[in-house]
Design an enzyme around this catalytic site. Structure first.
Site, mmCIF file in Angstrom:
data_model
loop_
_atom_site.group_PDB
_atom_site.id
_atom_site.type_symbol
_atom_site.label_atom_id
_atom_site.label_comp_id
_atom_site.label_asym_id
_atom_site.label_seq_id
_atom_site.Cartn_x
_atom_site.Cartn_y
_atom_site.Cartn_z
ATOM 1 N N LYS B 170 -42.868 35.134 -9.400
ATOM 2 C CA LYS B 170 -42.115 36.384 -9.548
ATOM 3 C C LYS B 170 -42.773 37.309 -10.557
ATOM 4 C CE LYS B 170 -38.912 39.501 -9.224
ATOM 5 N NZ LYS B 170 -37.463 39.450 -9.299
ATOM 6 N N LYS B 238 -37.953 44.799 -18.465
ATOM 7 C CA LYS B 238 -37.652 43.431 -18.914
ATOM 8 C C LYS B 238 -38.634 42.431 -18.314
ATOM 9 C CE LYS B 238 -35.361 40.737 -16.519
ATOM 10 N NZ LYS B 238 -34.555 39.909 -15.630
#
Lengths: 290, 290
Positions: B170, B238
């Site tokens: 990811k 983030k």
């Protein structure tokens, strides 16, 4: 159509073949006659100078490396412009600076001959399939004159704007494409360093928002470590010179383009210039083994 | 299956809806009961704590923001782990650090409960269509137990490797995707500064090697200046924190990722954190108007 062609490299050769296959009457000029041999065998005629080649042609296509190369075959006593009749069209499909394309167009226009900047994207695969994206700067009526030629070589043919606009689009294209290669290289390099199977990472990423032709085709080259060139990396390095000059000229910040440019410099310094640009992965790997 | 779900944000809500639509018996917990109202109306049951929700469930899915959020709902007396029976599976689909995923998996394993890191790509569009790419770290037999749930939410379901490997993939995905957005932003910004129509440039680039989902979907947002969020840019910011931490930990250079990270910092400082990440274009435009 009767059409001249100059520039029988990895891209130009299949493009010329597609013109012959579409039934056009092809005339060639190349510095090295031998590079034209297979096309001559396929029916093309080799000529003694760009001017002689252009004489009697409705259009000339050039697919060479630099702006200086285009000028060398176009201008002067033996150049394409000296041979073309009024109303004929020179379609330059090389990747050169937008400013150079505008200068050439002005010179041609002053002699009543059309000049289009029409650089392409799609690599050798697109050149062979006749599915290149063609990005055109110049007049619509000139494009209409050569549309059958463009359709023999390209899949997506788009007028971007006036002279130079095709080259601006091409600079943008190289920026987006090579940055995607660099991003793939960084991602796969990180995955490998994290002990994760890079082939599975590439596969997984192809299912989501990260899908790109770069990840699909060139990511696979990185996974299988197949760095043999389609289009040689040195040409992307050349294109980034054009791109960063445009950034200077327009005064816009291009933070990742600038970084990719430096990675391409490192690639060249590493001796990978004649290999595929997926070699950007090897630039990252240097100094730590794999 | 009887399944618990925590995390009813822009991604989690449609994912939960797809679980109900596939016939699963959904139990929810959310800090804010109102956010669960439409799902409760669709048949889901709201519970008083993560532990109570998990009790009797064969699996629990979490889709929250940070590693701390996952720990807060998972561990402790009222957490998911306290409620799940031995052999049940916690599928965490949030994007958190690989190290955090490994820690959680170790904690779960020590109690005989399965834990999978299974972050996704595909955005709100993929969440709604049930076509997300799901990148999984963990044991194959645990994946098999929850496959019907994964198939209700995802299109491409791939085991990458052991615990943490899904999160590594990811991080790579976000690297490739957001870098592509930044490259699009730079290309379109340069085109605009060169006086060229940005819509035509995007269109032309989609025909060649530069094709990406980023250019297709988010490039169109930049062209039409539609910066309203699907997934909010602050979440990519983030994620880049996680990515750059991994680069630090593994000691690999990520030159363009680092640059994109700084552009995301600038995006946050510009107040665009709750808008779409195509706002990277506006970061470039600052200080020169458009």
């Amino acid at each position: 159509m009767k059409v001249g062609f100059i520039g029988l490299g990895a891209m130009g050769r299949p493009m010329a073949r597609n013109l012959i296959a579409a039934g056009h009457d092809l005339r060639l000029w190349s510095r090295n006659r031998e590079s034209a041999a297979t096309l001559v065998a396929a029916g093309a005629e080799h000529c003694d100078s760009p001017r002689e080649m252009a004489a009697g042609c409705e259009a000339v296509v050039t697919m060479v490396t630099t702006g200086d190369d285009v000028k060398a075959v176009s201008l002067g006593a033996d150049g394409v412009l000296a041979g073309l009749a009024e109303g004929a069209v020179h379609v330059d499909m090389s990747t050169i600076a937008p400013g150079e394309a505008r200068e050439l167009a002005a010179e041609y226009t002053s002699r009543g001959v059309e000049f289009l900047d029409a650089p392409v994207s799609g690599g050798t695969v697109g050149a062979e399939a006749g599915s290149l994206a063609i990005m055109i700067g110049g007049d619509e009526h000139a494009i209409d004159k050569v549309r059958p030629l463009l359709e023999a070589m390209g899949g997506r043919i788009r007028r971007i704007g006036p002279s130079g606009a095709g080259q601006v689009a091409k600079a943008c294209n190289q920026m987006v494409f090579v940055s995607a290669l660099q991003a793939c290289a960084e991602a796969l390099h990180l995955a490998a360093a994290s002990g994760v199977d890079v082939g599975r990472v590439r596969e997984a990423l192809l299912g989501g928002s990260a899908w790109s032709k770069a990840l699909d085709g060139w990511g696979q080259r990185m996974v299988s470590r197949d760095f043999g060139a389609g289009v040689e990396a040195r040409l992307h390095h050349k294109d980034f010179g054009i791109l960063m000059n445009e950034a200077m000229g327009t005064g816009v910040p291009l933070p990742i383009a600038a970084q990719v440019w430096q990675q391409l410099n490192a690639l060249m310094a590493s001796g990978f210039g004649q290999e595929d640009t997926s070699s950007l992965l090897r630039v990252l790997e240097q100094g730590r083994g794999r």
